[in-house]
Design an enzyme around this catalytic site. Structure first.
Site, PDB file in Angstrom:
ATOM      1  CB  SER A  34      17.802  28.763 -10.745  1.00  0.00           C
ATOM      2  OG  SER A  34      16.806  27.786 -10.982  1.00  0.00           O
ATOM      3  CG  ASP A  58      12.918  30.082  -5.052  1.00  0.00           C
ATOM      4  OD1 ASP A  58      14.085  29.967  -5.454  1.00  0.00           O
ATOM      5  OD2 ASP A  58      12.287  29.153  -4.489  1.00  0.00           O
ATOM      6  CB  SER A 122      11.364  11.657 -13.286  1.00  0.00           C
ATOM      7  OG  SER A 122      12.395  10.950 -13.906  1.00  0.00           O
ATOM      8  CB  ALA A 123      10.994   7.104 -16.227  1.00  0.00           C
ATOM      9  CE1 TYR A 146      14.816  15.495 -10.776  1.00  0.00           C
ATOM     10  CE2 TYR A 146      15.245  13.387 -11.835  1.00  0.00           C
ATOM     11  CZ  TYR A 146      14.565  14.591 -11.789  1.00  0.00           C
ATOM     12  OH  TYR A 146      13.637  14.872 -12.761  1.00  0.00           O
ATOM     13  CE  LYS A 150      11.111  15.765 -10.464  1.00  0.00           C
ATOM     14  NZ  LYS A 150      10.350  17.001 -10.654  1.00  0.00           N
ATOM     15  CE1 TYR A 174       6.195  15.413 -17.786  1.00  0.00           C
ATOM     16  CE2 TYR A 174       8.225  16.363 -16.937  1.00  0.00           C
ATOM     17  CZ  TYR A 174       6.869  16.455 -17.186  1.00  0.00           C
ATOM     18  OH  TYR A 174       6.215  17.614 -16.855  1.00  0.00           O
ATOM     19  CG  ASP A 291      23.991   5.499 -16.832  1.00  0.00           C
ATOM     20  OD1 ASP A 291      23.212   6.322 -16.324  1.00  0.00           O
ATOM     21  OD2 ASP A 291      24.747   5.757 -17.792  1.00  0.00           O
TER      22      ASP A 291
HETATM   23  P1  NAD Z   1      14.642  23.034 -16.680  1.00  0.00           P
HETATM   24  O1  NAD Z   1      15.752  23.194 -15.718  1.00  0.00           O
HETATM   25  O2  NAD Z   1      14.864  23.417 -18.094  1.00  0.00           O
HETATM   26  O3  NAD Z   1      13.351  23.827 -16.155  1.00  0.00           O
HETATM   27  C1  NAD Z   1      13.069  23.992 -14.786  1.00  0.00           C
HETATM   28  C2  NAD Z   1      12.711  25.460 -14.587  1.00  0.00           C
HETATM   29  O4  NAD Z   1      12.411  25.660 -13.205  1.00  0.00           O
HETATM   30  C3  NAD Z   1      13.866  26.407 -14.928  1.00  0.00           C
HETATM   31  O5  NAD Z   1      13.374  27.446 -15.759  1.00  0.00           O
HETATM   32  C4  NAD Z   1      14.328  26.953 -13.583  1.00  0.00           C
HETATM   33  O6  NAD Z   1      14.820  28.265 -13.683  1.00  0.00           O
HETATM   34  C5  NAD Z   1      13.059  26.843 -12.748  1.00  0.00           C
HETATM   35  N1  NAD Z   1      13.275  26.667 -11.315  1.00  0.00           N
HETATM   36  C6  NAD Z   1      14.094  25.788 -10.683  1.00  0.00           C
HETATM   37  N2  NAD Z   1      13.988  25.927  -9.355  1.00  0.00           N
HETATM   38  C7  NAD Z   1      13.049  26.884  -9.133  1.00  0.00           C
HETATM   39  C8  NAD Z   1      12.499  27.470  -7.965  1.00  0.00           C
HETATM   40  N3  NAD Z   1      12.911  27.109  -6.751  1.00  0.00           N
HETATM   41  N4  NAD Z   1      11.571  28.421  -8.102  1.00  0.00           N
HETATM   42  C9  NAD Z   1      11.162  28.842  -9.331  1.00  0.00           C
HETATM   43  N5  NAD Z   1      11.660  28.335 -10.472  1.00  0.00           N
HETATM   44  C10 NAD Z   1      12.590  27.361 -10.374  1.00  0.00           C
HETATM   45  O7  NAD Z   1      14.145  21.527 -16.570  1.00  0.00           O
HETATM   46  P2  NAD Z   1      13.085  20.738 -17.464  1.00  0.00           P
HETATM   47  O8  NAD Z   1      13.814  19.725 -18.237  1.00  0.00           O
HETATM   48  O9  NAD Z   1      12.213  21.695 -18.157  1.00  0.00           O
HETATM   49  O10 NAD Z   1      12.305  19.966 -16.329  1.00  0.00           O
HETATM   50  C11 NAD Z   1      11.085  20.444 -15.782  1.00  0.00           C
HETATM   51  C12 NAD Z   1      10.606  19.470 -14.724  1.00  0.00           C
HETATM   52  O11 NAD Z   1      10.473  18.175 -15.298  1.00  0.00           O
HETATM   53  C13 NAD Z   1      11.578  19.320 -13.561  1.00  0.00           C
HETATM   54  O12 NAD Z   1      10.834  19.250 -12.369  1.00  0.00           O
HETATM   55  C14 NAD Z   1      12.277  18.015 -13.849  1.00  0.00           C
HETATM   56  O13 NAD Z   1      12.678  17.371 -12.671  1.00  0.00           O
HETATM   57  C15 NAD Z   1      11.175  17.220 -14.534  1.00  0.00           C
HETATM   58  N6  NAD Z   1      11.723  16.178 -15.409  1.00  0.00           N
HETATM   59  C16 NAD Z   1      12.601  16.503 -16.398  1.00  0.00           C
HETATM   60  C17 NAD Z   1      13.147  15.492 -17.198  1.00  0.00           C
HETATM   61  C18 NAD Z   1      14.142  15.805 -18.278  1.00  0.00           C
HETATM   62  O14 NAD Z   1      14.878  14.911 -18.685  1.00  0.00           O
HETATM   63  N7  NAD Z   1      14.198  17.033 -18.790  1.00  0.00           N
HETATM   64  C19 NAD Z   1      12.782  14.152 -16.993  1.00  0.00           C
HETATM   65  C20 NAD Z   1      11.865  13.864 -15.992  1.00  0.00           C
HETATM   66  C21 NAD Z   1      11.336  14.890 -15.197  1.00  0.00           C
HETATM   67  N1  UFG Z   2      25.025   8.571 -22.286  1.00  0.00           N
HETATM   68  C1  UFG Z   2      26.253   8.408 -22.895  1.00  0.00           C
HETATM   69  N2  UFG Z   2      27.062   9.499 -22.985  1.00  0.00           N
HETATM   70  C2  UFG Z   2      26.710  10.725 -22.514  1.00  0.00           C
HETATM   71  C3  UFG Z   2      25.454  10.879 -21.900  1.00  0.00           C
HETATM   72  C4  UFG Z   2      24.629   9.763 -21.788  1.00  0.00           C
HETATM   73  O1  UFG Z   2      26.613   7.312 -23.321  1.00  0.00           O
HETATM   74  O2  UFG Z   2      27.511  11.691 -22.618  1.00  0.00           O
HETATM   75  C5  UFG Z   2      24.119   7.408 -22.196  1.00  0.00           C
HETATM   76  C6  UFG Z   2      23.752   7.004 -20.775  1.00  0.00           C
HETATM   77  O3  UFG Z   2      24.732   6.131 -20.261  1.00  0.00           O
HETATM   78  C7  UFG Z   2      22.383   6.354 -20.986  1.00  0.00           C
HETATM   79  C8  UFG Z   2      21.791   7.148 -22.152  1.00  0.00           C
HETATM   80  O4  UFG Z   2      22.896   7.768 -22.811  1.00  0.00           O
HETATM   81  O5  UFG Z   2      22.546   5.021 -21.400  1.00  0.00           O
HETATM   82  C9  UFG Z   2      20.813   8.221 -21.703  1.00  0.00           C
HETATM   83  O6  UFG Z   2      21.432   9.042 -20.738  1.00  0.00           O
HETATM   84  P1  UFG Z   2      20.822  10.456 -20.312  1.00  0.00           P
HETATM   85  O7  UFG Z   2      21.788  11.058 -19.334  1.00  0.00           O
HETATM   86  O8  UFG Z   2      20.480  11.242 -21.515  1.00  0.00           O
HETATM   87  O9  UFG Z   2      19.442  10.057 -19.638  1.00  0.00           O
HETATM   88  P2  UFG Z   2      19.118   9.154 -18.357  1.00  0.00           P
HETATM   89  O10 UFG Z   2      18.216   8.066 -18.819  1.00  0.00           O
HETATM   90  O11 UFG Z   2      20.342   8.764 -17.639  1.00  0.00           O
HETATM   91  O12 UFG Z   2      18.320  10.158 -17.415  1.00  0.00           O
HETATM   92  C10 UFG Z   2      17.366  11.111 -17.892  1.00  0.00           C
HETATM   93  C11 UFG Z   2      17.323  12.287 -16.924  1.00  0.00           C
HETATM   94  C12 UFG Z   2      16.801  11.830 -15.578  1.00  0.00           C
HETATM   95  C13 UFG Z   2      15.449  11.197 -15.777  1.00  0.00           C
HETATM   96  C14 UFG Z   2      15.534  10.050 -16.771  1.00  0.00           C
HETATM   97  C15 UFG Z   2      14.155   9.500 -17.050  1.00  0.00           C
HETATM   98  O13 UFG Z   2      18.637  12.834 -16.764  1.00  0.00           O
HETATM   99  O14 UFG Z   2      16.642  12.956 -14.754  1.00  0.00           O
HETATM  100  O15 UFG Z   2      16.096  10.515 -18.002  1.00  0.00           O
HETATM  101  O16 UFG Z   2      13.278  10.533 -17.296  1.00  0.00           O
HETATM  102  F1  UFG Z   2      15.028  10.699 -14.601  1.00  0.00           F
END
Ligand code: NAD
Ligand code: UFG
Length: 334
Positions: A34, A58, A122-123, A146, A150, A174, A291
């Site tokens: 997806s 899925d 996630s944090a 979201y 978590k 993370y 934010d």
């Molecule tokens: P991503 O979207 O790149 O990867 C998620 C993967 O899961 C995708 O390949 C998607 O196709 C698959 N997927 C989604 N729903 C599914 C389902 N129902 N069944 C099977 N596959 C499914 O995201 P990511 O950045 O790699 O994040 C991975 C995990 O880490 C997520 O659970 C996300 O919430 C968590 N996380 C990510 C961040 C971040 O900033 N990237 C921060 C904190 C936590």
């Molecule tokens: N920001 C901008 N301009 C943009 C995008 C972001 O100024 O176009 C700023 C935001 O205001 C923030 C900082 O950049 O101050 C970081 O923003 P991100 O959107 O990159 O990250 P967040 O900390 O808001 O959130 C991310 C993920 C969440 C996760 C969190 C902690 O999106 O899912 O990190 O892991 F929960």
């Protein structure tokens, strides 16, 4: 050891697969594509010179998943939806995918007698900081659906462990994963307009977007812009292996994966310009609703408990993001 990785074709998943394959693990990736594609997996195989088993499915399809995980020893669960803004618009999709999907996974694991799990939390579960840095003992008060999904999953895992402490569960919280594999073959591949800072900046630097909107410059931080704990994706991926290898300790434990160092939006803009030798034009825009001014991890528990700490610098994060962006101006599209 054979690992079942849900969401293994995604951003964190592909980097984790590379590290696992390089350490000799066998892998089964289970992903519904997806937010990813088979191309990402082909690139993982090309980096490592190794193959893995890919099953398209899925996590809410319990029967398919149950068959797919047969013979695996442990699960790394990364599948899920992750966009904070979208979760406010579509909370039911988020609960369905992230919570219901995880319940299906846990049931399938139980039936297959697989009781070792690393979960991607996630944090965002901490919410507004009461004190910084965030330790794992900080109160949990997510501010969006979201983050709530978590937290609900974390609670389910704690209850599961209490009911049967032969489960070995590690919850990874993370902070802000950024960067890409140094090969430039895999990286973050956002669909449409990036929500997150680093991929947005990279698209400005490559000329796909005109300028960055800096969301607010009146926060109580060193330069008024938001501060986060950015962590290189390869460091983060290696954290999963350390967690798996520490799983001999039978505890349901949350662990921060961050560097402990906060950088502001303008710090990132400057570092990225230096790394890419490109201008990153920006304007100061209004604050983004929801934010938080500043947050960063206390990473000491990870160091002590799984012998992991981040080793890559902000310069590495910007250089590798740029390298991936430069080599893949349109993402994975061929
Ligand atoms: P991503 O979207 O790149 O990867 C998620 C993967 O899961 C995708 O390949 C998607 O196709 C698959 N997927 C989604 N729903 C599914 C389902 N129902 N069944 C099977 N596959 C499914 O995201 P990511 O950045 O790699 O994040 C991975 C995990 O880490 C997520 O659970 C996300 O919430 C968590 N996380 C990510 C961040 C971040 O900033 N990237 C921060 C904190 C936590
Ligand atoms: N920001 C901008 N301009 C943009 C995008 C972001 O100024 O176009 C700023 C935001 O205001 C923030 C900082 O950049 O101050 C970081 O923003 P991100 O959107 O990159 O990250 P967040 O900390 O808001 O959130 C991310 C993920 C969440 C996760 C969190 C902690 O999106 O899912 O990190 O892991 F929960």
């Amino acid at each position: 050891m054979k690992i079942f990785i849900t969401g293994g074709a995604g951003y964190i998943g592909t980097h984790t697969c590379v590290e696992l394959l390089q350490k000799g693990y066998d892998l089964v990736v289970y992903d519904n594509f997806s937010n990813s594609s088979a191309e990402a997996i082909r690139r993982v195989e090309s980096i490592t010179g190794k193959t893995l088993t890919l099953i398209i499915g899925d996590i809410r399809d319990e029967d398919t998943m149950m068959a797919a995980m047969e013979g695996c020893d442990a699960v790394i669960h990364l599948a899920g939806l992750k966009a904070v803004g979208e979760s406010v618009e579509k909370p039911l999709d988020y609960y369905d995918n992230n919570v219901h999907g995880t319940l299906c996974l846990l049931r399938a694991m139980k039936i297959n007698n697989i009781k070792t799990l690393v979960f991607s939390s996630s944090a965002t579960v901490y919410g507004n900081p009461i004190e910084l840095p965030f330790t794992e003992r900080h109160p949990l008060q997510p501010t969006n659906p979201y983050g709530q999904t978590k937290l609900v999953v974390e609670e389910i895992l704690r209850d599961l462990y209490r009911s049967d402490n032969s489960w070995k569960i590690i919850i990874l919280r993370y902070f802000n994963p950024v960067g890409a594999h140094p090969s430039g073959l895999i990286g973050e591949n956002p669909q449409g307009i990036p929500n997150n800072l680093m991929p947005y900046i990279a698209q400005v630097a490559i000329g796909r977007r005109e300028f960055l909107n800096v969301f607010g410059n009146d926060y109580p931080t060193h330069d008024g812009t938001g501060v986060r704990d950015y962590i290189h994706i390869v460091d983060l991926a290696q954290g999963h292996i350390k967690a798996l290898e520490a799983l001999e300790l039978p505890q349901c434990t949350p662990i921060n994966l961050g560097t402990g160092q906060g950088y502001s939006v303008l710090d990132i803009v400057k570092a990225f310009s230096n790394a890419s030798r490109k201008e990153v034009p920006y304007i100061i825009a209004p604050r983004r609703p929801g934010d938080i001014a500043e947050f960063y991890a206390d990473p000491s528990f990870a160091q002590e408990f799984i012998q992991w700490s981040a080793s890559k610098s902000l310069e590495d994060m910007c250089r590798d993001t740029w390298n991936f962006q430069f080599k893949n101006p349109d993402g994975y599209r061929l």
